[in-house]
Each structure stands twice: as C-alpha cells, then as structure tokens.
Enzyme design. Structure first.
Site, mmCIF file in Angstrom:
data_model
loop_
_atom_site.group_PDB
_atom_site.id
_atom_site.type_symbol
_atom_site.label_atom_id
_atom_site.label_comp_id
_atom_site.label_asym_id
_atom_site.label_seq_id
_atom_site.Cartn_x
_atom_site.Cartn_y
_atom_site.Cartn_z
ATOM 1 N N THR A 52 4.067 1.488 -0.740
ATOM 2 C CA THR A 52 4.859 1.452 -1.972
ATOM 3 C C THR A 52 4.042 1.997 -3.142
ATOM 4 O O THR A 52 4.532 2.810 -3.947
ATOM 5 C CB THR A 52 5.314 0.011 -2.273
ATOM 6 O OG1 THR A 52 6.091 -0.472 -1.174
ATOM 7 C CG2 THR A 52 6.139 -0.049 -3.549
ATOM 8 N N LYS A 105 6.746 -6.655 11.011
ATOM 9 C CA LYS A 105 6.260 -5.983 9.804
ATOM 10 C C LYS A 105 7.355 -5.188 9.096
ATOM 11 O O LYS A 105 7.358 -5.033 7.876
ATOM 12 C CB LYS A 105 5.097 -5.047 10.170
ATOM 13 C CG LYS A 105 4.509 -4.283 8.994
ATOM 14 C CD LYS A 105 3.337 -3.427 9.461
ATOM 15 C CE LYS A 105 2.764 -2.613 8.309
ATOM 16 N NZ LYS A 105 3.660 -1.540 7.864
ATOM 17 N N PHE A 157 4.155 -8.490 -8.822
ATOM 18 C CA PHE A 157 5.339 -9.236 -8.403
ATOM 19 C C PHE A 157 5.889 -9.966 -9.634
ATOM 20 O O PHE A 157 5.130 -10.311 -10.545
ATOM 21 C CB PHE A 157 4.977 -10.262 -7.316
ATOM 22 C CG PHE A 157 4.716 -9.663 -5.956
ATOM 23 C CD1 PHE A 157 5.519 -9.999 -4.875
ATOM 24 C CD2 PHE A 157 3.673 -8.775 -5.751
ATOM 25 C CE1 PHE A 157 5.279 -9.462 -3.614
ATOM 26 C CE2 PHE A 157 3.423 -8.234 -4.499
ATOM 27 C CZ PHE A 157 4.237 -8.575 -3.423
ATOM 28 N N LYS A 202 0.817 -1.223 0.000
ATOM 29 C CA LYS A 202 0.000 0.000 0.000
ATOM 30 C C LYS A 202 0.846 1.268 0.000
ATOM 31 O O LYS A 202 0.631 2.171 -0.809
ATOM 32 C CB LYS A 202 -0.938 -0.036 1.207
ATOM 33 C CG LYS A 202 -1.802 1.192 1.366
ATOM 34 C CD LYS A 202 -2.962 0.979 2.322
ATOM 35 C CE LYS A 202 -2.682 0.171 3.528
ATOM 36 N NZ LYS A 202 -1.583 0.552 4.393
ATOM 37 N N TRP A 261 7.331 -0.969 -7.561
ATOM 38 C CA TRP A 261 8.419 -1.508 -6.746
ATOM 39 C C TRP A 261 9.677 -1.654 -7.597
ATOM 40 O O TRP A 261 10.778 -1.320 -7.156
ATOM 41 C CB TRP A 261 8.016 -2.859 -6.153
ATOM 42 C CG TRP A 261 9.036 -3.436 -5.210
ATOM 43 C CD1 TRP A 261 9.130 -3.229 -3.861
ATOM 44 C CD2 TRP A 261 10.127 -4.302 -5.561
ATOM 45 N NE1 TRP A 261 10.205 -3.914 -3.346
ATOM 46 C CE2 TRP A 261 10.838 -4.584 -4.362
ATOM 47 C CE3 TRP A 261 10.563 -4.871 -6.745
ATOM 48 C CZ2 TRP A 261 11.962 -5.399 -4.330
ATOM 49 C CZ3 TRP A 261 11.692 -5.695 -6.721
ATOM 50 C CH2 TRP A 261 12.371 -5.955 -5.525
ATOM 51 N N ARG A 277 1.867 8.343 7.008
ATOM 52 C CA ARG A 277 2.068 8.240 8.461
ATOM 53 C C ARG A 277 3.533 7.970 8.784
ATOM 54 O O ARG A 277 4.291 7.487 7.946
ATOM 55 C CB ARG A 277 1.226 7.104 9.034
ATOM 56 C CG ARG A 277 -0.273 7.327 8.996
ATOM 57 C CD ARG A 277 -1.021 6.103 9.462
ATOM 58 N NE ARG A 277 -0.725 4.955 8.617
ATOM 59 C CZ ARG A 277 -0.831 3.686 8.994
ATOM 60 N NH1 ARG A 277 -1.203 3.396 10.223
ATOM 61 N NH2 ARG A 277 -0.554 2.714 8.171
ATOM 62 N N PHE A 303 -3.600 -0.565 7.034
ATOM 63 C CA PHE A 303 -4.160 -1.913 6.856
ATOM 64 C C PHE A 303 -5.213 -1.935 5.747
ATOM 65 O O PHE A 303 -5.149 -1.155 4.799
ATOM 66 C CB PHE A 303 -4.672 -2.465 8.181
ATOM 67 C CG PHE A 303 -3.574 -2.735 9.178
ATOM 68 C CD1 PHE A 303 -2.487 -3.532 8.842
ATOM 69 C CD2 PHE A 303 -3.591 -2.173 10.450
ATOM 70 C CE1 PHE A 303 -1.457 -3.780 9.739
ATOM 71 C CE2 PHE A 303 -2.568 -2.410 11.353
ATOM 72 C CZ PHE A 303 -1.503 -3.212 10.997
ATOM 73 N N ALA A 351 -4.079 1.369 12.444
ATOM 74 C CA ALA A 351 -5.484 1.297 12.041
ATOM 75 C C ALA A 351 -6.218 0.142 12.702
ATOM 76 O O ALA A 351 -7.442 0.137 12.743
ATOM 77 C CB ALA A 351 -5.594 1.180 10.528
#
Length: 556
Positions: A73, A105, A381, A71, A409, A94, A301, A273
């Site tokens: 990224t 994480k 990916f 998210k 990415w 954030r 999230f 969140a």
C-alpha cells in the site's frame, strides 16, 4: 467504509495503451491481455538498454504482524505521490500467489486508495505467469520419474532427488507424499514432496534471469538430484530445457498495469521472501529504471528477509544500486511487538509502543549497515493517536533517520506527498554507499552466520548433522561462492515466530541446506519453516464468491 475490492471495482481505469503512452512506451511494444493488462515486448526491452538508469527506491518493512504494516500500500501510494508531484515514476511489484489469497493473508494489490488495478485480475490468474512456472516445474519433475522408469541411464539415485513438484495453493497434505504406489507401469515408488509455486526454483530463475538466453542457461544448470556416485544431475541432462523455455515463453515478459491514479505499474514474478528470495523480476526492475526517473519497488515481508535478499542476492547479481530505502511501520504493529493483544491494539498505549519499537530500531540499523539512506514511513491508521505518532517520530529522529506519516490508504497519492518529498530530499542530500553484507568468497557456513548475527541479532548458528554434511558437500561441488537465501519465519527476527520485538540471546537453527544452482544461491532452511504453507481453520476462500452480475466479492 468501502472495502478494497469495492474501491477497485468503482475506479475508472485507463486503457493500458494510454498508461503506456504516459510512460513513453509505444503501443506496438505491448502484447495486450485484454483492455487493462499488457506485457512488454522483447524488442522494446532490448531498445531500453542504451538509456540511463533512474533512481532506485526500495520499500521494505518491520516484521509483519496480524495488525498489518501496509508495505505494498505504501509502495503504491508513494509512487502516486511522485506522480502527483510531476515526477516520471514507475512502481515495480511482485505478482500475488493464490495460496495466501485463499489462505489468510489475502492478495497483494495494496489497499484502500493506494491499489494496483485491475485488482481481481492481479490477485487471481492475472496473465498466467504462475501457471507457466508451475507447468515448467512439474514437467521437469515428470521427466525425472520417467527417466528412472525407462532404465535410468543417468544413474539417478531415487533417494537423492532434490527436485520437488509444486502447486500454487496452500496444501499441507502435500508436504510429504509417496508417488508411484500403483503397478510397475505407474513409475518408481519413492518419497516426494510439493512446494508452493512461489518457492519453486523456476520462479526464482524467472525473476533473476536477465533475458531469454540467461533463462536457458539457468534452467540448464538446475540440480535435480544426484547419481549413485554422489555427482550432481542437472536439468540439461534430461533434455527438457527447450520444453520448459516454451512454457515460459510469455511468462518471462514483464506485465504492465496501473494504480488507481493511473501510475504505470510493472508487476512480474512472485517469490515469497520467507521461503524464497522475495523480489520481483530483474527484467521488470531494470525496465522500470530505464523508463522512469524514479523506480519504486518492494521486497517481501520484513527487512530481515526481503530487503536482505534484495541487497545480498538481487542487487548483487543484477548490478543494481539502490539509492534509498523506505522502512514501513505502523503504530498497531509496534504495539503488537510490545506485547499488546490484537483485540487491544486500537487503544492508545505509548509505553507498549516504546517497548515494541525496538523491532523498528533493528531494521533501521540493518539498512544502515548496507550503506543505503533510510526513511521511516509510518502507515497511519485512524485509531493512531497524536502521542503515539509523536513517539515514533522522536525515536526515528534520535537515530538520525528521516520520518514521515503516510495516509495513503485513506487518501491515495495525496497522503504520500510528505513522504515523497522527504524521499526526494534524501536522494538529493545523502549518497548511497550500497555494499552487500558479506563477500562471495566467504565460506557458506560463515555467510549464514554473518546474516544470522548481523541482520537477525543471533548469537550464533546451530547446524544439524545433516546440514553440516550438506554444506561440506556443496563446498566440495563448487557451490561455495554463491550467496545464501535463508528460509525463516517472517514473524520474528529469530527463527521462532513467538519471539517478538528484538530477541537476543538465541542461536539460529539450520536444519537443511541445498543448492538452487539455476537461481544461483544456496538455500538454508531454519526452524520449522515450511516451503508448502497450510490453510487456516477458516480460509479466506470461504468468503470469496461471484455474483449474478459477474462481480467477485470477498477478495482483499
């Protein structure tokens, strides 16, 4: 393949004054924190108020999985794509917490070639905002026990103190503790607990306050507990609001950094969140809307948590009107929701993907309930196959939802050009009719039930006896017109993290309800969610180090 931190450390950063200049921010409006970080001055923020707002784009996601969704990224890559298209854009994010950074994480600076930098600074102490929130929170906690120790003139009932101490670290041993176990001079003996700083009400207040005056008002009205008559006792009664304001003096100002492609990036505040409201600060978002024609922001999230709270709490309180919402998904995450083991996610499995795509379907439906146009971004990916990507695209098209494959990415802004163009097309062709999912005059229990049924897909809500009593008391005390902030596992639409996909035929279990009067919402704790996370068997901290050259390794 280079790691995120290697890519970040090899990047050529512009001085933050140059980044500010590109956004039209004067150098004398910055309070510098070294060469690459700065805070925006109060005077500059005040000067922006007369300017028109740009367009507001929220980036959210499906429920997170071990496979990753990307998210942040995608948020950064989308902003870089806007930048490449010649659009005046700011991304508002954030701040990361040290808890997940050293837990499992990792950080929250994006990844690959779509990162906010300086990455190490952002993921560690940054400009000290988290530390200021921790100090302000614990000053109030100390003042409570000190007041009781010195006679308790306010008649605070030690068994009804709801204010908790906090620390910005995952530490399950602090979830339930006993304080004051020494001599009489060591303070009153009572049960207490810690929450992680991201879950502190001070963090929520910092992120929802419009300015310093509003910050003071919100700090004043914090309910720290109840007296022997059952009446709320507030922070202002302890006369430490001024001291908390002093600790938060710098923390209330938004931070300016850049992406790898030098897109201006405001990073401010960091509530989780799952156990808080999950959005960056109102001050940063409003500033971005004045500075740029397009503001891209994210909420934590999945859309059932961060986006719901962004739309029902933050936008409602701040008077914000989102113009479009991007929902991030990945092939691997959809297959995981379809029952594929983590070890097998790189193998093509279209059937499992189609089984797990119901999770994405629910999130699309939810966003549409708020009247905001949605675009699905498939975070690509290298193991994704053409058949899998096509299946997702066809599914989104069948729901009348715009679709784009994003390769940010691997390619940075270039990999988000198609997504950016489709977002721009959506902004041009579709009107946002944003409206919250429930009215404020609705009773608290009914608000919780509305979110549970409409957003989570639950059949209903089961309140414990304690929660029912708490709801009754909060309604009687005048808190019934506040929005609700539901603390729930991020891994499932339900309150059971093992129920993947789109669970049905269940009730949401609410075990505790309390008011965050300063923040301006009522919190409902569901399932087994904890406000103080724990560390895994082998924390990420075990892989973080610093070399003789002073470079940090192991951050991600």
């Amino acid at each position: 393949m280079k790691t995120d931190i290697q890519i970040a450390q090899e990047a050529e950063l512009f001085p933050v004054t140059q980044v500010a200049e590109s956004a039209g921010i004067p150098a004398d409006s910055l309070e510098l924190y070294g060469k690459y970080k700065a805070k925006l001055s109060d005077e500059y923020l005040e000067s922006l108020k007369s300017k028109e707002n740009g367009r507001l784009i929220l980036v959210t996601a499906i429920n997170p999985t071990p496979a990753g969704e990307g998210k942040t990224t995608t948020s950064i890559g989308l902003a870089d794509a806007f930048h490449q298209l010649g659009k005046k854009v700011v991304v508002a994010l954030r701040e990361p917490s040290l808890g997940p950074c050293f837990g499992v994480k990792g950080g929250a600076a994006g990844g690959g070639y779509a990162q906010a930098v300086p990455m190490e600074d952002l993921n560690l102490h940054f400009t000290g905002d988290f530390h200021a929130v921790t100090a302000a929170n614990n000053l109030l906690a100390a003042a409570i026990d000190n007041h009781i120790h010195h006679g308790n003139a306010l008649g605070i009932d030690p068994t009804q103190i709801v204010w908790k101490r906090c620390m910005d670290m995952n530490d399950r041993a602090l979830r339930s503790i006993v304080v004051g176990m020494g001599t009489k001079m060591d303070g009153p003996l009572r049960q207490d607990r810690f929450v992680i700083t991201a879950a502190s009400e001070i963090m929520a207040i910092l992120c929802l306050a419009n300015d310093r005056e509003d910050l003071r008002v919100r700090l004043d009205r914090i309910v720290i507990g109840y007296n022997y008559q059952g009446e709320p006792v507030r922070a202002k009664d302890l006369e430490v609001t001024g001291a908390m304001m002093a600790l938060l003096k710098e923390a209330i100002s938004p931070n300016l950094i850049q992406t790898l492609e030098h897109t201006p990036t405001l990073v401010h505040g960091g509530p989780f969140a799952n156990i808080a409201h999950g959005c960056n600060s109102v001050r940063a978002t409003k500033a971005a809307l004045k500075i740029a024609d397009y503001t891209i922001t994210e909420a934590g999230f999945g859309a059932d948590l961060g986006a719901e709270k962004f739309l029902d709490i933050k936008c409602r309180m701040a008077g914000l009107h989102p113009d479009a919402i991007v929902i991030v998904a990945s092939v691997q995450a959809l297959k995981y929701n379809g029952g594929v083991a983590k070890a097998d996610l790189k193998k093509e499995n279209v059937e499992a993907l189609k089984k797990g795509i119901v999770n994405l379907e629910k999130h699309i439906e939810n966003i549409q309930k708020y009247g905001v146009p949605a675009i699905v971004a498939l975070n690509s990916f290298i193991t994704d196959t053409e058949a899998e990507t096509k299946a997702v695209e066809e599914f989104c098209t069948s729901l009348g939802c715009e679709f784009s494959k994003a390769t940010v990415w691997a390619e940075g802004g270039k990999g988000g050009i198609d997504l950016a163009q489709k977002v721009l097309k959506t902004l041009d062709e579709k009107k946002s009719n944003y409206a919250p999912i429930y009215p404020l005059e609705m009773p608290l229990a009914q608000k919780i039930e509305t979110v549970a049924k409409e957003i989570y897909g639950a059949d209903g809500v089961v309140f414990t006896g304690a929660a029912q009593k708490q709801l009754k008391n909060l309604q009687a005390q005048g808190f019934g017109d506040l929005p609700v902030c539901i603390a729930k596992t991020q891994y499932s639409l339900s309150d059971d993290q093992t129920k993947l996909g789109r669970p049905t035929g269940y009730d949401l279990n609410v075990r505790e309800v309390y008011v965050s009067a300063g923040a301006g919402f009522v919190v409902a704790l569901t399932g087994t969610i904890m406000a103080m996370p724990g560390l895994p068997k082998r924390p990420a901290a075990c892989s973080i180090d610093i070399g003789e050259d002073g470079k940090i390794t192991g951050l991600f």
